[in-house]
Enzyme design. Structure first.
Site, PDB file in Angstrom:
ATOM      1  N   PHE A 217       0.834  -1.179   0.021  1.00 12.92           N
ATOM      2  CA  PHE A 217      -0.082  -0.002   0.087  1.00 12.92           C
ATOM      3  C   PHE A 217       0.851   1.179   0.047  1.00 12.92           C
ATOM      4  O   PHE A 217       1.733   1.425   0.858  1.00 12.92           O
ATOM      5  CB  PHE A 217      -0.840  -0.018   1.239  1.00 12.92           C
ATOM      6  N   ASP A 326       9.181   3.136   1.665  1.00  6.83           N
ATOM      7  CA  ASP A 326       7.998   3.877   2.320  1.00  6.83           C
ATOM      8  C   ASP A 326       7.784   3.714   3.878  1.00  6.83           C
ATOM      9  O   ASP A 326       7.424   2.513   4.153  1.00  6.83           O
ATOM     10  CB  ASP A 326       6.717   3.330   1.347  1.00  6.83           C
ATOM     11  N   LYS A 357       2.158  10.111   9.006  1.00  3.39           N
ATOM     12  CA  LYS A 357       1.398   9.736   9.798  1.00  3.39           C
ATOM     13  C   LYS A 357       2.346  10.003  11.310  1.00  3.39           C
ATOM     14  O   LYS A 357       2.065  11.257  11.678  1.00  3.39           O
ATOM     15  CB  LYS A 357       1.360   8.242   9.796  1.00  3.39           C
ATOM     16  N   THR A 381       1.034  24.138  -3.556  1.00  2.00           N
ATOM     17  CA  THR A 381       0.833  25.226  -2.821  1.00  2.00           C
ATOM     18  C   THR A 381       1.355  25.241  -1.336  1.00  2.00           C
ATOM     19  O   THR A 381       2.321  26.184  -0.933  1.00  2.00           O
ATOM     20  CB  THR A 381      -0.901  25.576  -2.513  1.00  2.00           C
TER      21      THR A 381
END
Ligand code: PSZ
Length: 500
Positions: A217, A326, A357, A381
């Protein structure tokens, strides 16, 4: 004011929280040892089944505005403390799932409330800058105090982002930019590159790929989703890339009984990785990078050995692909180290490490050569949020001050041993207890049983998560002490004994 009310309640709870109220030993678990001074509650307290009536009313109200199918219940964050999440029906639950593994030091930690109450910090919370163009004066200092103080080995550069998917998405772009410049031998695009990229064609938009693993994931945005393979519901109906997917090792437990089989399984997966790299190069879609989680989390808490990751790192070097680790779910301390990849014991563990997280801000670290070569190539942004860096710097202070990584190792040990005992006691129900630190999981016999165990545990005051087909995962905050482990194990045992 809400915050002064909270501080007053903390002071009160400091006086009465010596674990006198911890439940007596009922099973695998020992009597809860005394905790250090705790600012939380001394156990779960349930008034209704969950979701209770107030949650159900709010669910209806929100249902008129959004899809609420995934909502568990509504929370009272003002009253939540430490390891305990309080809901709007005044149920107080031991939180062993922590907002999908994203609360580092529990709810309403006094150190964070103090930080918020400091007038010098107000401007950082009130004025959110477009960091890529107008950063505040203290931005480099705050990055040094927070993210750079825990930079992975070999990395002194970090780019902040807003969430995990956004971090991975931009990390992939960074990898592709690096790869194309490497192919060109310089970083000046041709006129053809510049015109073809505007119509999504090569050579401006090259046919490069990222290799990922089955069960992984990495997020739900379109690039990340091409590397996510945990559940079909995430991917259904969304166009994707033809990128290579390697098998992730499926280890057999207990590990010490299956050393030979597991080593063979890991060798099989590594061989497949190399085959895929070669095949995709021949197809004209070279593998620019490999992305992997140190422990596949959403996919079912699938572990692999340090040897596996070391060999994989060597493969990336041999074939000139970037290695992206990751750590969105594994990073931040719950494995007993800040980064799960530290358990591999390598000086050069990765080229890119992404996080979010528990680190509060998203982002990714990278080696110097992965620095984007021109401004506005990696850009949006907000590019993160400096108020999160401020909170993170204080979270890291608390982790150091309270030796929370040692605490995680201790609680994790107690948790895993408790899970071993429970799977021995309920062999038809539970198997494959596994974990590192408090990042633990155990399998139920099937998905229906898993789901019903999760709901029963919740009604008894323990919040757990599911992952993979039939795994139960434990994702407590770093302030989860041995006394909380025993409360958890006792309640978990009660749920299981009712099913026997
Ligand atoms: O259902 C979902 O969208 C979920 S449930 C848990 C996650 C997402 N985890 C997020 C995650 C992750 O665990 C890893 C290893 N990599 C990337 C992500 C994406 O992070 P977010 O959700 O912040 O975009």
């Amino acid at each position: 004011m809400a915050s002064s009310l909270i501080s007053r309640q903390f002071v009160l709870s400091l006086h009465k929280s010596s674990w006198l109220g911890a439940p007596a030993c009922r099973h695998a678990s020992k009597v809860a040892p005394k905790s250090q001074v705790e600012f939380g509650y001394d156990g779960p307290s349930m008034k209704t089944s969950v979701p209770g009536p107030r949650s159900q009313t709010l669910m209806k109200q929100l249902g008129d505005i959004q899809n609420v199918g995934a909502i568990n219940f509504f929370c009272n964050y003002e009253e939540s403390r430490g390891n305990y999440l309080v809901d709007v029906d005044n149920n107080r639950m031991l939180d062993v799932y922590t907002q999908i593994s994203s609360i580092p030091i529990g709810y309403n930690h006094p150190a964070l409330l103090k930080l918020m109450a400091n007038p010098n910090n107000l401007s950082t919370f009130v004025n959110r800058p477009a960091l890529g163009i107008l950063p505040p004066e203290n931005f480099p200092d705050k990055l040094n105090e927070s993210l750079l103080s825990i930079a992975p080995s070999g990395m002194s550069r970090v780019q902040t982002m807003s969430c995990g998917s956004c971090s991975n998405e931009n990390a992939y772009k960074t990898i592709f930019i690096w790869y194309r410049n490497k192919e060109r031998g310089h970083n000046t695009p041709t006129d053809e590159d510049l015109s073809t990229c505007m119509i999504n064609q090569a050579p401006g938009c090259p046919d490069l790929s990222i290799l990922s693993f089955m069960g992984s994931f990495h997020g739900r945005t379109m690039g990340c989703l091409a590397t996510t393979h945990s559940k079909s519901i995430h991917k259904l109906d969304i166009p994707s890339f033809d990128w290579p997917i390697a098998p992730f090792p499926r280890l057999q437990y207990p590990l010490e009984e299956f050393t030979r089989e597991n080593a063979k399984e890991e060798a099989r997966c590594l061989e497949e990785v190399e085959d895929l790299i070669i095949k995709w190069r021949q197809k004209g879609k070279p593998v620019a990078g490999i992305v992997i989680e140190p422990i596949q989390a959403e996919g079912g808490d699938n572990h692999a050995s340090p040897d596996f990751f070391r060999s994989l790192r060597n493969i990336t070097q041999k074939h000139g692909c970037a290695f992206h680790v990751d750590e969105v779910q594994t990073g931040g301390g719950s494995t007993g180290k800040v980064w799960a990849h530290e358990h591999w014991g390598m000086e050069d563990p990765a080229d890119v490490v992404s996080f979010s997280k528990k680190l509060l801000t998203g982002g990714y670290y990278h080696k110097d050569q992965f620095q984007a070569d021109k401004p506005y190539r990696i850009f949006n942004t907000w590019m993160g949020d400096p108020s999160k860096n401020l909170l993170l710097a204080e979270v890291l202070n608390v982790i150091r001050r309270e030796n929370l990584l040692e605490e995680v190792a201790r609680s994790g040990n107690a948790l895993l041993n408790g899970l071993y005992e429970l799977q021995a006691k309920y062999p038809g129900l539970l198997s494959r207890a596994r974990g590192q630190g408090t990042f633990c999981a155990i399998d139920a016999c099937d998905d229906g049983t898993r789901d019903s165990i999760l709901l029963k545990a919740r009604d008894k005051g323990v919040l757990l998560g599911g992952c993979g087909d039939r795994s139960i995962r434990f994702r407590p905050a770093l302030v989860f002490k041995e006394c909380h482990v025993h409360i958890l194990l006792n309640i978990f045992n009660d749920v299981l004994s009712e099913r026997k």
